[in-house]
Scaffold this active site. Sequence first.
Site, PDB file in Angstrom:
ATOM      1  N   THR A   1      -4.075  11.029   2.979  1.00 53.00           N
ATOM      2  CA  THR A   1      -5.229  10.385   2.349  1.00 53.00           C
ATOM      3  C   THR A   1      -5.362   9.023   3.019  1.00 53.00           C
ATOM      4  O   THR A   1      -4.363   8.319   3.177  1.00 53.00           O
ATOM      5  CB  THR A   1      -5.031  10.200   0.835  1.00 53.00           C
ATOM      6  OG1 THR A   1      -3.881   9.392   0.604  1.00 53.00           O
ATOM      7  CG2 THR A   1      -4.844  11.529   0.132  1.00 53.00           C
TER       8      THR A   1
ATOM      9  N   HIS B   1       0.970   4.414 -10.849  1.00 53.83           N
ATOM     10  CA  HIS B   1       0.195   5.158  -9.857  1.00 53.83           C
ATOM     11  C   HIS B   1       0.953   6.462  -9.617  1.00 53.83           C
ATOM     12  O   HIS B   1       1.731   6.600  -8.685  1.00 53.83           O
ATOM     13  CB  HIS B   1       0.068   4.363  -8.558  1.00 53.83           C
ATOM     14  CG  HIS B   1      -0.664   5.106  -7.474  1.00 53.83           C
ATOM     15  ND1 HIS B   1      -1.891   5.698  -7.669  1.00 53.83           N
ATOM     16  CD2 HIS B   1      -0.322   5.375  -6.186  1.00 53.83           C
ATOM     17  CE1 HIS B   1      -2.282   6.270  -6.540  1.00 53.83           C
ATOM     18  NE2 HIS B   1      -1.339   6.096  -5.637  1.00 53.83           N
TER      19      HIS B   1
ATOM     20  N   VAL C   1       4.076   3.061  -4.931  1.00 53.15           N
ATOM     21  CA  VAL C   1       3.641   1.671  -4.835  1.00 53.15           C
ATOM     22  C   VAL C   1       4.196   0.782  -5.942  1.00 53.15           C
ATOM     23  O   VAL C   1       4.505  -0.395  -5.703  1.00 53.15           O
ATOM     24  CB  VAL C   1       2.098   1.599  -4.769  1.00 53.15           C
ATOM     25  CG1 VAL C   1       1.451   1.969  -6.094  1.00 53.15           C
ATOM     26  CG2 VAL C   1       1.637   0.227  -4.305  1.00 53.15           C
TER      27      VAL C   1
ATOM     28  N   VAL D   1       0.833  -1.202   0.000  1.00 55.64           N
ATOM     29  CA  VAL D   1       0.000   0.000   0.000  1.00 55.64           C
ATOM     30  C   VAL D   1       0.870   1.255   0.000  1.00 55.64           C
ATOM     31  O   VAL D   1       0.492   2.288  -0.554  1.00 55.64           O
ATOM     32  CB  VAL D   1      -0.947   0.004   1.222  1.00 55.64           C
ATOM     33  CG1 VAL D   1      -1.908   1.179   1.180  1.00 55.64           C
ATOM     34  CG2 VAL D   1      -1.724  -1.314   1.312  1.00 55.64           C
TER      35      VAL D   1
END
Length: 301
Positions: free
Chosen positions: A219, A174, A121, A117
């Site tokens: 986040t 990502h 990543v 996570v």
Amino acid sequence: MKVTIVGPGNVGMVLAYTLMLRGAAREIVLVGANRTKAEGEAMDLMHAQAFLQVPVSVRAGDLADCAGSEVVAMCASVPTPEGLTSRNSLAHGNVALMREMLPRIAALAPETKLVMVSNPVDVLTWQALELTGFPKERVMGTGTLVDSIRFREMLSALLGIHPDDLRAYILGEHGEHQFPAMSVAQAGGEKIDDTPERRALCDKAAHAGIEVFRKKRNTCYAIGQAAAYIIESILLDERRTVPLSVKIDGFLGVEGVCLSLPVVVGKRGIERILHPDLNAVESEQFRTAAEAVRKVIADVC
């Protein structure tokens, strides 16, 4: 049905709370640098689980307690710097952190599935494969799952179709080199046309995480839910199709790097990697994302 969460911070605790509420895991172990805080978090969750119909055991532990885990979720991270503009700014610190922990986890829980996570990543998922020696089906990163969900939510408002009924993925890195796979996006068997307005939603989705961080300094809810979604699919062998960061197996000539593609997630981890029929522009974007991630790996790993 044991899950160990390494790094019970904001993300790790949303993950723990979600798994507890859903009752997918029967045992959750919280492993953190601050053992006292982890114990407090575990106590708080145990008080909350008394309201649930399905009992879940939650406790704090050390890294040695990951032994026997069906899944280990890696949420640990170095502190995020002020003014974050790229997840790659965490690379040096988190690569060093993973070097300390991942070989021990592999020795203690050699059959576990590892869900990465922490950021960046894609880099850390590749590093996890190298450090653990696990087969590629047992190591995965959350990748562009949250980005794809944000994208679908925005498309849903534009198209007037529930986001669950949209099959639209953001793929690649990502990070800044992610892209919408509009050539294969569809709803109800009907193609979702690629327009500048819809493509602009991808840019908005890509920057949403950084925007949330700037406003609240972290986040946690969306990514915590995403990790729980993946883990639940493993524990219950649900065979869900989601975009995750995995080791690319030669798709479009790309190898030796981890990027997001749609995959089927079940009891063995990655049951199958899917190869969408991307158009020429998207194929080149995928290769560009591979080179960007490969450069970071070369710099820090």
